[in-house]
Scaffold this active site. Structure first.
Site, PDB file in Angstrom:
ATOM      1  N   THR A 115       4.567   2.685   0.839  1.00 51.63           N
ATOM      2  CA  THR A 115       3.228   2.487   0.266  1.00 51.63           C
ATOM      3  C   THR A 115       2.197   3.288   1.052  1.00 51.63           C
ATOM      4  OG1 THR A 115       3.865   0.294  -0.482  1.00 51.63           O
ATOM      5  CG2 THR A 115       1.515   0.754  -0.375  1.00 51.63           C
ATOM      6  N   HIS A 126      -1.143  -8.296   5.636  1.00 54.88           N
ATOM      7  CA  HIS A 126      -0.786  -7.454   6.784  1.00 54.88           C
ATOM      8  C   HIS A 126      -1.627  -7.782   8.008  1.00 54.88           C
ATOM      9  CE1 HIS A 126       2.360  -5.132   4.992  1.00 54.88           C
ATOM     10  NE2 HIS A 126       1.678  -5.231   3.862  1.00 54.88           N
ATOM     11  N   TYR A 135      -0.137  -3.546  -3.322  1.00 54.49           N
ATOM     12  CA  TYR A 135       1.338  -3.411  -3.258  1.00 54.49           C
ATOM     13  C   TYR A 135       1.893  -3.887  -1.916  1.00 54.49           C
ATOM     14  CZ  TYR A 135       2.102  -0.118  -7.233  1.00 54.49           C
ATOM     15  OH  TYR A 135       2.233   0.495  -8.456  1.00 54.49           O
ATOM     16  N   GLU A 136       3.063  -4.487  -1.976  1.00 56.92           N
ATOM     17  CA  GLU A 136       3.872  -4.761  -0.763  1.00 56.92           C
ATOM     18  C   GLU A 136       3.117  -5.549   0.283  1.00 56.92           C
ATOM     19  OE1 GLU A 136       6.768  -4.150  -1.344  1.00 56.92           O
ATOM     20  OE2 GLU A 136       6.434  -2.792  -3.001  1.00 56.92           O
ATOM     21  N   GLY A 137       2.435  -6.568  -0.183  1.00 53.96           N
ATOM     22  CA  GLY A 137       1.629  -7.366   0.743  1.00 53.96           C
ATOM     23  C   GLY A 137       0.223  -6.815   0.767  1.00 53.96           C
TER      24      GLY A 137
END
Lengths: 593, 593
Positions: free
Chosen positions: B298, B441, B434-436
């Site tokens: 990402t 994070h 996306y992706e967390g």
């Protein structure tokens, strides 16, 4: 109403700003508190009925160019005529022109309602109003008689026709030109691009307020005059005669797809007549009246989009459950609404701080305009001049970030067209470009406004802010202290910059003007938040019920948030400004690779 | 090539990173400098031929759902098979699986080329590679034999099927489930949403790496297993048998319109079989392999978009003339290219700083992965774990700002679809989701990564940064000093946060985790810029010709810019973090109005 808070508008108008000051004179005497609230409610009803329902559709069924025409939805015309018919476009005018002598402060509060409901549609009306204002201010009686009523009704669209392919930010380089005929009339030639509202099927006629250069006249701005150039010439019998303004096409834009930006040609397919507005060769000067209005209008447009996105994400954050609190490992516990998460609150508070801080500034600027109108007040005029670059650029720049956080609150859902936020994200972005890019406003602020009359405007502003700091006691004392410290530090930054102005090439002095714009702007918005917090503290315990008390508490809490999370950015900007190391200026273009 | 600089990739790989360290072992021995450059050139040619030409079209002729199928352009399949056929999807694998044992550092440099050329198309391939990697790591021999070759060729699409309507950020709440049958096989039930690459006409088959919960098994993550769930079951004769994975539709997204996000249903219209991957009930743990890869991916996707926008705006800034220098009142002087304006340079330098800083970090992370693979190096593993949240979120968040400045450089033109920047602006935005999301994070960094093994990773990182600061002499000494001062200040911030962690509810400690993520990330990118500047200074005078010398000078200048204009933001973030006034946490949701 899910796109703006009328309660907040009333708070700013009645509890933060001093509207009494303009009521004292004759001009705005009719607008007492009751009349203002009535106007706001009416704006809300109109927005709910005509504007908001068609916001998404104006994007999906976007404007398109076919058969030489720019097609827009019939609802655009209905909305435009609803705004006109209910008197919003001419509200500020005298009774002689069917106006109500509404203060700009109130009118712009209404405009905020319209812009948050549907910025794409509201913009057609506001542009028309701006163009008509220019005719009212500088036009001949004949021009007024011919154009104002139709424009005020929303039947005829108005535009400001400035930009050309080679002249965007640099208006002195326009090449569209006019030739005076033997009979004293003017013929117009050339092309204009990115003309908002430039042509569409819902307008019976389109009235361009256009800058053109005198053929063989002086170069630069001194050769430019202002004209009314109608798409159709109104005939003596009420008929309309083609004036040969040709639409070459419209631009495919990332957002505001329902709000046309046209490419227009003049005098190519036949004679295009123009009608001089104001003095010949003073065109750019006259146009500044409309541009200044449009700059505040752009700030309002951006604020409206940010407001709509804030309320959309707030609603989602209350309804959507996801995750549990840190430290809660109980998998049997139900998920919590995401508004329970501190970081979601941070993103909501940011939006609230930007939206309500911007609204306060925009209405304060409007009030300065009213004070100037009502009393010819020089101080108000200078303050308005100084604050206009902030009122245009802060809502635009921070509004982008604000809507982006609305999307972030909503996660994947916010990125889809199942929700209005993705459209708002696309729509708001252009405001940093409209009516002078952010760069241009930085140069305007530092190179012109800060320097004008030996810095008198800055002194006035500092006095205003200082008086608010002095009034900050109790719960707001710490906020006042933070702003006071900021002001002291800004003195140092200004001294540093003034030294550069004296000693160095203007390019050095102005190299970081955009950084200064943001730095200065955060202090201005800080002032707005301190004022709101002070006003809230004064009435905190007087709130009639829990909801009212919460309203005031929310103001205090958002002010605290602003000073701890947003105003803190001044620290880094100050470091950058004081470094003044000519890095950008000295970067050889060859090194940009 | 107008979307990424291969020269810059070579600089990072050969002159900044120490690839010798991985060449010493057996695994990556073949990849010497020549082999790396050959691979990069090949990536560039493939991107020029198959990916870049179709970027705009994938947006205009977007993916759509009709007749139960998701239609994409034939060129998507061609591009996917070109990446597969030339070995990019399996490049990291062993020879046994037709791989080249390519270091991830090199592979990801190639991925940066693909993502900058056309992120929408490249993503299909990268997702397939990630899914296949999971089968390679944890799958049975039968699964490997059945799926890997077809996926590596780009014939079969891979996905990661995690998100469900009630389980986005909160993966422990998934409700899709599986039932073991008497014959030991598994049947799968439930639905997944936002599944990227979830179905499309250019894939012969779609292989979902899917998380599902054991029916009547433990709640939370402990009940979740990982499965291969193919759209079609490969039959013994090479035929494909319907596995009843139904596509309910796709999402209308603001960007990445060529990259499908599907809504899928399993086991509704017939039996859906799944094949267990790895240990039962360890599914989320296994999936983290792919998620960590996808997080770096990402970051690469975001960086690719920002790179493409940078070069588009740079080209425009060289070609477009507008305005004159401040102080030049000569209306007869020609207009200057906008790259001559300091503020345009500022906006270009910002982009360059973000793009090249992100590239350096992403390849550094890849190198840590390679070191761990080659030597089982624990230090590298911990550093990778610590840096992954930054490598994912910095390019995404700062990439949004970077592309926005590309648009700003281009003014009105950038807002239109006559140029690629408006698409890049829409496309890049999703990377923060996306992706967390960025919030996730922040929590991962502060709540887990900073704390793991008693803060060992942070100590390692500080050692790495300190060693670079020690090496900063001559022209880079001031930059080293700025970063050193930042590190000292960060110690104070960390102490403050650790005190909160000991004394307070975890909610207090983690309330500002997103702010910390940005604060920490700016130091990490500062480290990357100091390294690039140090490397450039070492070779500055050795540059073979003017262009090469300019390349190194551009690195030094951009590093100076970064520390004066971007790193300075740490000052405000630090103020916010030290205040720790619980403002967001303590905001009663009722006050958000």
């Amino acid at each position: 109403m899910q796109y703006i808070s009328l309660r907040n508008l009333r708070f700013i108008l009645h509890e933060v700003l001093d509207l009494e000051a303009i009521r004292r004179g004759d001009r705005f005497g009719d607008f007492d508190r009751e009349a203002i609230d009535f106007s706001l409610d009416a704006a809300g009803q109109l927005a709910d009925q005509y504007l908001h329902p068609v916001y998404t559709r104006m994007d999906r069924d976007k404007a398109y160019f076919a058969d030489g025409k720019v097609h827009v939805l019939p609802e655009v015309g209905e909305g435009l005529r609803a705004m006109g018919g209910s008197g919003w476009l001419s509200a500020a005018w005298d009774e002689a022109y069917e106006g109500q002598r509404m203060p700009l402060t109130v009118l712009n509060a209404g405009t905020l309602v319209f812009q948050s409901a549907n910025g794409n549609l509201a913009a057609y009306g506001l542009l028309t109003k701006g163009a008509a204002n220019l005719i009212l201010e500088f036009g001949t009686q004949e021009l007024k008689d011919t154009y104002l009523a139709k424009m005020a009704a929303g039947d005829w669209q108005g535009t400001m026709a400035l930009t050309e392919p080679q002249a965007g930010s640099s208006l002195s380089d326009i090449t569209s030109y006019y030739e005076e005929q033997e009979d004293g009339s003017y013929h117009i030639y050339g092309q204009k691009i990115y003309i908002s509202g430039g042509d569409h099927t819902e307008a019976e006629n389109v009235i361009h307020l256009m800058l053109a250069r005198k053929k063989d006249g002086p170069k630069g701005v001194k050769g430019v005059s202002l004209f009314v150039v109608p798409k159709y010439l109104p005939g003596p019998d009420g008929g309309l005669i083609d004036n040969h303004v040709t639409t070459a096409g419209i631009y495919g834009k990332m957002g505001q797809k329902g709000y046309v930006a046209a490419h227009l040609m003049f005098g190519e397919q036949g004679t295009t007549r123009g009608f001089l507005v104001g003095e010949e060769l003073r065109g750019l000067n006259h146009m500044f009246l409309m541009m200044n209005e449009a700059r505040i209008g752009t700030g309002i447009m951006a604020t409206g989009a940010a407001s709509a996105a804030y309320y959309a994400s707030l609603k989602y954050a209350r309804e959507r459950s996801q995750g549990r609190h840190p430290g809660n490992k109980d998998v049997n516990a139900p998920q919590v609404p995401i508004i329970e998460h501190a970081d979601v609150r941070r993103m909501l508070l940011f939006q609230k701080a930007v939206v309500e801080g911007s609204i306060a500034l925009l209405l304060q600027c409007s009030l300065y305009q009213d004070l100037h109108t009502a009393r010819g007040d020089d101080r108000s005029h200078l303050l308005l001049e100084l604050l206009t670059p902030i009122a245009k650029s802060f809502p635009s720049e921070y509004g982008n970030e604000s809507v982006s956080l609305a999307m972030q609150v909503m996660g994947g859902a916010g990125y889809t067209d199942d929700h209005p936020v993705e459209q708002l994200f696309r729509d708001i972005r252009v405001n940093s470009i409209y009516e002078g890019t952010t760069t241009i406003h930085g140069l305007d602020l530092l190179g012109r406004k800060v320097m004008m009359e030996n810095g008198k405007a800055v002194v006035y502003l500092a006095e205003e802010i200082q008086s608010e700091i002095t009034g900050a006691t109790g719960q707001t004392a710490a906020l006042g202290a933070a702003l006071g410290k900021g002001l002291e530090e800004m003195q140092q930054v200004l001294q540093h910059l003034m030294q550069l102005a004296r000693k160095e090439d203007p390019r050095v002095f102005l190299a970081d003007a955009t950084i200064f714009l943001e730095y200065f702007g955060l202090h201005v918005i800080g002032w707005m938040w301190l004022r709101q917090a002070n006003a809230a503290e004064r009435t905190l315990d007087a709130g009639e019920n829990q909801a009212e008390q919460n309203f005031y508490r929310s103001k205090l809490q958002t002010a605290r948030y602003f000073f701890s999370y947003v105003f803190t950015r001044t620290a880094g900007l100050r470091r950058t400004l004081l470094a003044a190391n000519r890095i950008t200026l000295d970067t050889d273009p060859e090194l940009l690779m």
